[in-house]
Scaffold this motif. Sequence first.
Motif, PDB file in Angstrom:
ATOM      1  N   ASN A  56     -64.855   1.856  61.192  1.00  0.00           N
ATOM      2  CA  ASN A  56     -65.946   2.121  62.127  1.00  0.00           C
ATOM      3  C   ASN A  56     -67.053   1.117  61.820  1.00  0.00           C
ATOM      4  N   GLU A  82     -70.329  -1.764  63.653  1.00  0.00           N
ATOM      5  CA  GLU A  82     -71.370  -1.939  64.658  1.00  0.00           C
ATOM      6  C   GLU A  82     -71.119  -3.235  65.428  1.00  0.00           C
ATOM      7  N   VAL A 109     -66.344   2.008  68.621  1.00  0.00           N
ATOM      8  CA  VAL A 109     -66.829   0.733  69.150  1.00  0.00           C
ATOM      9  C   VAL A 109     -67.154   0.800  70.643  1.00  0.00           C
ATOM     10  N   ASP A 134     -69.353   2.247  73.998  1.00  0.00           N
ATOM     11  CA  ASP A 134     -70.687   2.697  74.392  1.00  0.00           C
ATOM     12  C   ASP A 134     -70.539   3.857  75.379  1.00  0.00           C
ATOM     13  N   ARG A 171     -70.236   4.370  69.668  1.00  0.00           N
ATOM     14  CA  ARG A 171     -70.700   3.383  68.695  1.00  0.00           C
ATOM     15  C   ARG A 171     -71.674   3.951  67.684  1.00  0.00           C
TER      16      ARG A 171
END
Length: 383
Positions: free
Chosen positions: A270, A272, A296, A298, A332
């Motif tokens: 996980n 950013e 990942v 949005d 995210r």
Amino acid sequence: MTPRARLAALLAGRQVDRLLVDVGTSTLTALRPGERPVPGGGGAYGDPVMHLPLLSPAELDALGAQTRRVGPAFAGAAIDPDKDGFTDRDGVSWIWADGEPAPLDHPLAGAGIGAIARAPRAPLPPLAGTGLLADPAREQVVVADVPSPGLIDTAFRLRGYYELLDDTAERWPVANAVFDRAADLIARDYRQMLSALPGAPDLIVYGDDLAHRTGLYLSGERFGFFLRPRMARLFSVIRTACPAPLLFHSCGAIRPILDQILALGVRVLNFEPEASGMAIADVRAAAGPDIVFHGVLDFPGLAAALRRQDRGRLMATLDDIVAGWPMIAAPRDNIPAQCPHADIRLATAFLETLDVPRLLAGDRAGVLDEALDEALAAMLLPE
């Protein structure tokens, strides 16, 4: 396929029929609180500082989650209404500011090695969600949440950000003592949590924010000296207690140390994507085909695009899925408090209808049209 079958297939490099959707469960995908928690309100939280609320199975079903959480159920902090502050289980003082807590005082600030080695931590509270593990035929994926912040997060909280960075530059014996004590506390929490479970979860989360958006907190060399050996020890503790795959999280620009992290046996990553050097396709190229990505996508942006029927933005989401494959569809970051639950459900409804084999074969337009048609048929979108 059931959610658990999808996870097993992802980890084994086999084909899946649909996306595995994770939202609202662990501290990685939780919903942020809309307001400061009320002392004595009786709430249960997955994080004792951020106060990320634990959701019931019915609430998770309403969001479209295919996952469930097991882990500590922290009570709300005893927030002083006059000072708007509270103290956590490590003795760190926090103040509620601009909608979230910020550290104010650090118990090991200025402390010597002896005091650092004896730093206390309050015991873990009882676990929630353990009943899920008693059913070997369960369909949902059970995620064991973090019982503690990670190594550098814990060290920053105990010592203070600037003082710890000074320690790593000028006072190596002190820095080693701080990281040793942080590792001891984290290992104790994982042992206690995992030994209390009646069965093995499907994933175990470990989170450590090793970087900010443009660079590492510690150089690659200092990461290798101070953090990586202790992380290896922590992961050994976790694996000894439970065979479930490790889901590793770090915010920030960790690309320079990514190979060192993955070499520790991480199976699910996980990260950013907005951070420097962390674009999904770039991380996939660096990580290779066997690491499963998580977190990942949005979700709020996807919901907005669905409401506008913005095909360009929806195609970009499909591109992210293809570029990051194999992946678990997860947000995210924590879902913002201002994001309506209906928007979360809209995003998950779209994701769970995607025909993954066709998408990976290149039929993006057909897969998108079909998913939109199903959403319209379900009256999730206006005609």
